[in-house]
Scaffold this motif. Structure first.
Motif, PDB file in Angstrom:
ATOM      1  N   MET A 107       0.830  -1.213   0.000  1.00 38.69           N
ATOM      2  CA  MET A 107       0.000   0.000   0.000  1.00 38.69           C
ATOM      3  C   MET A 107       0.859   1.256   0.000  1.00 38.69           C
ATOM      4  SD  MET A 107      -3.242  -0.930   2.466  1.00 38.69           S
ATOM      5  CE  MET A 107      -2.287  -1.516   3.862  1.00 38.69           C
ATOM      6  N   LEU A 108       1.939   1.234   0.769  1.00 34.41           N
ATOM      7  CA  LEU A 108       2.848   2.378   0.810  1.00 34.41           C
ATOM      8  C   LEU A 108       3.416   2.684  -0.567  1.00 34.41           C
ATOM      9  CD1 LEU A 108       4.759   4.465   2.139  1.00 34.41           C
ATOM     10  CD2 LEU A 108       6.306   2.555   2.647  1.00 34.41           C
ATOM     11  N   GLN A 109       3.895   1.664  -1.257  1.00 37.83           N
ATOM     12  CA  GLN A 109       4.504   1.895  -2.569  1.00 37.83           C
ATOM     13  C   GLN A 109       3.462   2.286  -3.609  1.00 37.83           C
ATOM     14  OE1 GLN A 109       7.558   2.286  -2.985  1.00 37.83           O
ATOM     15  NE2 GLN A 109       8.321   1.434  -1.072  1.00 37.83           N
ATOM     16  N   ALA A 110       2.224   1.818  -3.454  1.00 38.77           N
ATOM     17  CA  ALA A 110       1.165   2.245  -4.362  1.00 38.77           C
ATOM     18  C   ALA A 110       0.879   3.742  -4.199  1.00 38.77           C
ATOM     19  CB  ALA A 110      -0.105   1.433  -4.115  1.00 38.77           C
ATOM     20  N   VAL A 111       0.863   4.206  -2.942  1.00 41.26           N
ATOM     21  CA  VAL A 111       0.593   5.623  -2.680  1.00 41.26           C
ATOM     22  C   VAL A 111       1.788   6.487  -3.071  1.00 41.26           C
ATOM     23  CG1 VAL A 111       0.188   7.321  -0.852  1.00 41.26           C
ATOM     24  CG2 VAL A 111      -1.111   5.187  -0.888  1.00 41.26           C
ATOM     25  N   ASP A 112       2.970   6.110  -2.566  1.00 40.34           N
ATOM     26  CA  ASP A 112       4.170   6.912  -2.786  1.00 40.34           C
ATOM     27  C   ASP A 112       4.699   6.764  -4.213  1.00 40.34           C
ATOM     28  OD1 ASP A 112       6.460   8.455  -2.374  1.00 40.34           O
ATOM     29  OD2 ASP A 112       7.575   6.813  -1.467  1.00 40.34           O
ATOM     30  N   ARG A 142       0.522  12.712   0.507  1.00 41.85           N
ATOM     31  CA  ARG A 142       1.748  12.737   1.304  1.00 41.85           C
ATOM     32  C   ARG A 142       1.467  12.357   2.744  1.00 41.85           C
ATOM     33  NH1 ARG A 142       6.941  12.153  -0.135  1.00 41.85           N
ATOM     34  NH2 ARG A 142       8.328  13.797   0.607  1.00 41.85           N
ATOM     35  N   TRP A 143       0.379  12.877   3.289  1.00 45.25           N
ATOM     36  CA  TRP A 143       0.035  12.547   4.670  1.00 45.25           C
ATOM     37  C   TRP A 143      -0.350  11.072   4.795  1.00 45.25           C
ATOM     38  CZ3 TRP A 143      -3.261  17.563   4.534  1.00 45.25           C
ATOM     39  CH2 TRP A 143      -2.421  18.666   4.738  1.00 45.25           C
ATOM     40  N   SER A 144      -0.999  10.540   3.774  1.00 45.30           N
ATOM     41  CA  SER A 144      -1.280   9.092   3.776  1.00 45.30           C
ATOM     42  C   SER A 144       0.026   8.305   3.765  1.00 45.30           C
ATOM     43  CB  SER A 144      -2.122   8.715   2.554  1.00 45.30           C
ATOM     44  OG  SER A 144      -3.373   9.367   2.577  1.00 45.30           O
ATOM     45  N   GLU A 145       1.014   8.818   3.037  1.00 47.42           N
ATOM     46  CA  GLU A 145       2.325   8.164   3.013  1.00 47.42           C
ATOM     47  C   GLU A 145       2.953   8.174   4.401  1.00 47.42           C
ATOM     48  OE1 GLU A 145       6.815   8.718   1.161  1.00 47.42           O
ATOM     49  OE2 GLU A 145       5.204  10.074   0.527  1.00 47.42           O
ATOM     50  N   TYR A 146       2.822   9.285   5.131  1.00 46.41           N
ATOM     51  CA  TYR A 146       3.353   9.324   6.498  1.00 46.41           C
ATOM     52  C   TYR A 146       2.770   8.183   7.328  1.00 46.41           C
ATOM     53  CZ  TYR A 146       4.865  14.208   5.689  1.00 46.41           C
ATOM     54  OH  TYR A 146       5.450  15.342   5.224  1.00 46.41           O
ATOM     55  N   ALA A 147       1.448   8.022   7.236  1.00 50.48           N
ATOM     56  CA  ALA A 147       0.786   6.985   8.029  1.00 50.48           C
ATOM     57  C   ALA A 147       1.279   5.598   7.636  1.00 50.48           C
ATOM     58  CB  ALA A 147      -0.727   7.085   7.837  1.00 50.48           C
TER      59      ALA A 147
END
Length: 244
Positions: A107-112, A142-147
Motif C-alpha cells: 500500500m505504501l509503494q502504491a501511494v508513494d 503525502r500525509w497518507s504516506e506518512y501513516a
C-alpha cells in the motif's frame, strides 16, 4: 541411491539468497532515489519528484526488494519449523507479522510510487487558479504516506523482533544473530513512532536499524546456507532384521 535434500536445507538456501538480495536491491534503489531537496519542503520536493522520470520504476524496485526480503523471512520460518527446533510460537508470530508488513509496504509503494507521482505531475501542469487544489490533493497523499511509513516501520520492527527471538531462543542457528535482528526491530519501531509525529526524516534510530539489518542479513546468509555435509540424506533401501 537417490539423493534427497532435507526441507530445512532447501528453505535455508532460499533464505540465504533472498534476505541479503532484498537488502542489496533496497540499497541500490534508494541510492538512485531523488533526494536533493529537503523532504519536508513539500513544494520543492514535489517539483523534484515531478522531474524524475524513473520515479515509478524506482518504487517498483523498492517494493520488489521488500517482498524478496520478507520472502527470505518466510524461508527462515519454514527452515526453523522443518527442523522442529526453537520456539515455534515466536516463529509463527513472525510469519504473520511478515505477511502484514508485506501488505502495508505494498500500500505504501502504491501511494508513494504511483499515486503521488500522478498528483505532483498534475500539480506542476495545473493552471495558476487550480494549483492550490492540486497541491492540496498531493499533500493528502503525502500525509497518507506518512501513516503508511509509520505503520510499515512498526510492523517490520515487530517482524524482526519475533524472528530474532525465535532464533535467539532456538537451536536451528547460532543464537547471537537473533539479537541483531531484535535490536534492529526495536530501532525500526522507534523510528516508525517518530514518523507519525514528525513526518519523513532520517533519524538516528533509522540509521541504527538499517546497519543492524544489513549486518544480520549477511550473517544469516552464512548461517542458513547448508554445509556440504550433513544437510543431504540418502534414501536407503529398507533393510530386514539383522542376522548373525
Amino acid at each position: 541411491m537417490e539423493t534427497r535434500v532435507e526441507p530445512s536445507a532447501l528453505w535455508g538456501r532460499i533464505g540465504a539468497i533472498a534476505i541479503p538480495l532484498g537488502v542489496i536491491l533496497l540499497v541500490a534503489a534508494t541510492a538512485v532515489h531523488p533526494s536533493r531537496e529537503d523532504v519536508m519542503n513539500h513544494t520543492a520536493v514535489f517539483r523534484e519528484y515531478a522531474q524524475t522520470d524513473a520515479w515509478i520504476a524506482i518504487h517498483f524496485t523498492q517494493w520488489a526488494a521488500a517482498l524478496v526480503f520478507l520472502g527470505g523471512l518466510v524461508a527462515v520460518y519454514f527452515a526453523i519449523t522443518a527442523k522442529r527446533e526453537g520456539p515455534g510460537v515466536l516463529a509463527r508470530f513472525g510469519l504473520a507479522a511478515a505477511v502484514l508488513t508485506a501488505a502495508v509496504i505494498t500500500m505504501l509503494q502504491a501511494v508513494d510510487g504511483v499515486a503521488l507521482k500522478w498528483a505532483v505531475d498534475a500539480w506542476t501542469a495545473a493552471p495558476a487558479e487550480q494549483e492550490p487544489a492540486a497541491l492540496s490533493a498531493a499533500m493528502g497523499l503525502r500525509w497518507s504516506e506518512y501513516a503508511l511509513q509509520s505503520y510499515s516501520n512498526i510492523l517490520l520492527g515487530l517482524t524482526l523482533i519475533f524472528f530474532g527471538l525465535a532464533i535467539a531462543y532456538g537451536y536451528a542457528y547460532a543464537r547471537w544473530p537473533g539479537w541483531l535482528a531484535a535490536a534492529s526491530g526495536v530501532a525500526w519501531i522507534i523510528h516508525g513512532l517518530m514518523v507519525s509525529y514528525v513526518g519523513l526524516f532520517d533519524s538516528a534510530p533509522r540509521l541504527v536499524a538499517l546497519v543492524l539489518l544489513a549486518a544480520w542479513a549477511f550473517v544469516m546468509a552464512v548461517q542458513m546456507w547448508p554445509r556440504s555435509h550433513g544437510h543431504a540424506t540418502r534414501a536407503a533401501a529398507p533393510t530386514g532384521p539383522a542376522t548373525a
